[in-house]
Design an enzyme around this catalytic site. Structure first.
Site, PDB file in Angstrom:
ATOM      1  N   LYS A 104       0.816  -1.220   0.000  1.00 46.59           N
ATOM      2  CA  LYS A 104       0.000   0.000   0.000  1.00 46.59           C
ATOM      3  C   LYS A 104       0.851   1.272   0.000  1.00 46.59           C
ATOM      4  CE  LYS A 104      -2.365   0.746   3.798  1.00 46.59           C
ATOM      5  NZ  LYS A 104      -1.882   1.999   4.407  1.00 46.59           N
ATOM      6  N   ARG A 113      12.489  -8.796  12.189  1.00 41.30           N
ATOM      7  CA  ARG A 113      11.937  -7.880  13.196  1.00 41.30           C
ATOM      8  C   ARG A 113      10.859  -8.607  13.992  1.00 41.30           C
ATOM      9  NH1 ARG A 113      11.549  -2.679   9.370  1.00 41.30           N
ATOM     10  NH2 ARG A 113       9.970  -3.929   8.365  1.00 41.30           N
ATOM     11  N   ARG A 149      -2.211  -8.460  13.504  1.00 42.35           N
ATOM     12  CA  ARG A 149      -2.546  -7.212  12.791  1.00 42.35           C
ATOM     13  C   ARG A 149      -3.557  -7.462  11.677  1.00 42.35           C
ATOM     14  NH1 ARG A 149       2.923  -6.269  13.567  1.00 42.35           N
ATOM     15  NH2 ARG A 149       3.401  -6.746  11.416  1.00 42.35           N
ATOM     16  N   ARG A 208      -9.300   4.097   9.144  1.00 40.02           N
ATOM     17  CA  ARG A 208      -9.001   2.734   9.579  1.00 40.02           C
ATOM     18  C   ARG A 208     -10.203   2.038  10.158  1.00 40.02           C
ATOM     19  NH1 ARG A 208      -3.005   1.912  11.652  1.00 40.02           N
ATOM     20  NH2 ARG A 208      -2.325   1.858   9.505  1.00 40.02           N
ATOM     21  N   ARG A 233      10.493 -11.788   5.431  1.00 40.08           N
ATOM     22  CA  ARG A 233      11.293 -10.561   5.346  1.00 40.08           C
ATOM     23  C   ARG A 233      12.385 -10.537   6.427  1.00 40.08           C
ATOM     24  NH1 ARG A 233       7.587  -5.473   4.977  1.00 40.08           N
ATOM     25  NH2 ARG A 233       7.215  -5.803   7.179  1.00 40.08           N
TER      26      ARG A 233
END
Ligand SMILES: [Zn+2]
Length: 215
Positions: free
Chosen positions: A13, A155, A166, A89, A123
């Site tokens: 996004k 991370r 999330r 949101r 990632r």
């Protein structure tokens, strides 16, 4: 041009919003970036935002709306419109937004959950310079950054549990806002799977087609 962009975390996004904003010559307003900058600068709203973000919570609707309303009153927006990335949101924020401005198109960048989970959980990031790698494309030697020699790690936010949490929040809080724009006849859904160039082309074509219909 007044655009709103929706997409799950990992859907691309931010990247695609920047490209769309450049194409349509509209200011790219990333509420996440705005809040991080405000927190770093130590402004009152920034410090309040930091408290919520550090606790892993969303800011209250009225606080977010105040931040957005102030930004939308700036001269560049009045002249060129806007591309909103990261707001609204929630359904409440969506309703409030249409209370302060019109929106021409809401874009839903659609990437299936299993694809974004795979993208994010593979990632890896350099602790030194922030360069992004992945399990499929690691640095050339033993998780040591090719650019700066730093340690390349996953991370904590990128573990599959953190991503799943999330995504569940997105489903519960944000999808109702996406559907609401659909009921207003403002939503365009675009397939977000592909190279960044392919997706950008698709997005621009879809937004232009929708604008042409409305003229
Ligand atoms: Zn590095």
């Amino acid at each position: 041009m007044r655009l709103v962009v929706f997409g799950r975390q990992g859907a691309g996004k931010g990247t695609q919003s920047a490209r769309l904003a450049a194409h349509f010559d509209a200011p790219h307003i990333s509420t996440g970036d705005m809040l991080r900058e405000a927190a770093a600068a130590g402004t009152p709203i920034g410090l309040e935002a930091k408290g919520y973000m550090d606790a892993g919570r969303l800011l209250p609707d009225e606080v977010m709306l105040g931040v957005v309303e102030e930004r939308l009153a700036q001269p560049d927006v009045l002249e060129h419109g806007f591309l909103l990335d990261g707001f609204p949101r929630t359904l409440g924020q969506a309703e409030a937004l249409l209370g302060i401005t019109e929106v021409d198109v809401a874009v839903n960048l659609e990437v299936p959950e299993e694809v974004v989970i795979e993208r994010i959980s593979s990632r890896r990031v350099c602790k030194g310079c922030g360069r992004i790698y992945s399990v499929a494309e690691p640095p050339s030697t033993n998780w040591t950054c090719d650019t700066c020699g730093g340690e390349v790690v996953q991370r904590p936010d990128d573990t599959s549990d953190a991503v799943a949490a999330r995504l569940a929040t997105y489903q519960a809080e944000t999808i109702p806002a996406v559907h609401w724009f659909d009921t207003k006849g403002l939503l365009v859904t675009v397939d977000g799977v592909g190279t960044p160039d392919e997706v950008a082309e698709r997005l621009i074509a879809a937004v232009e087609a929708r604008l042409a219909e409305r003229r």
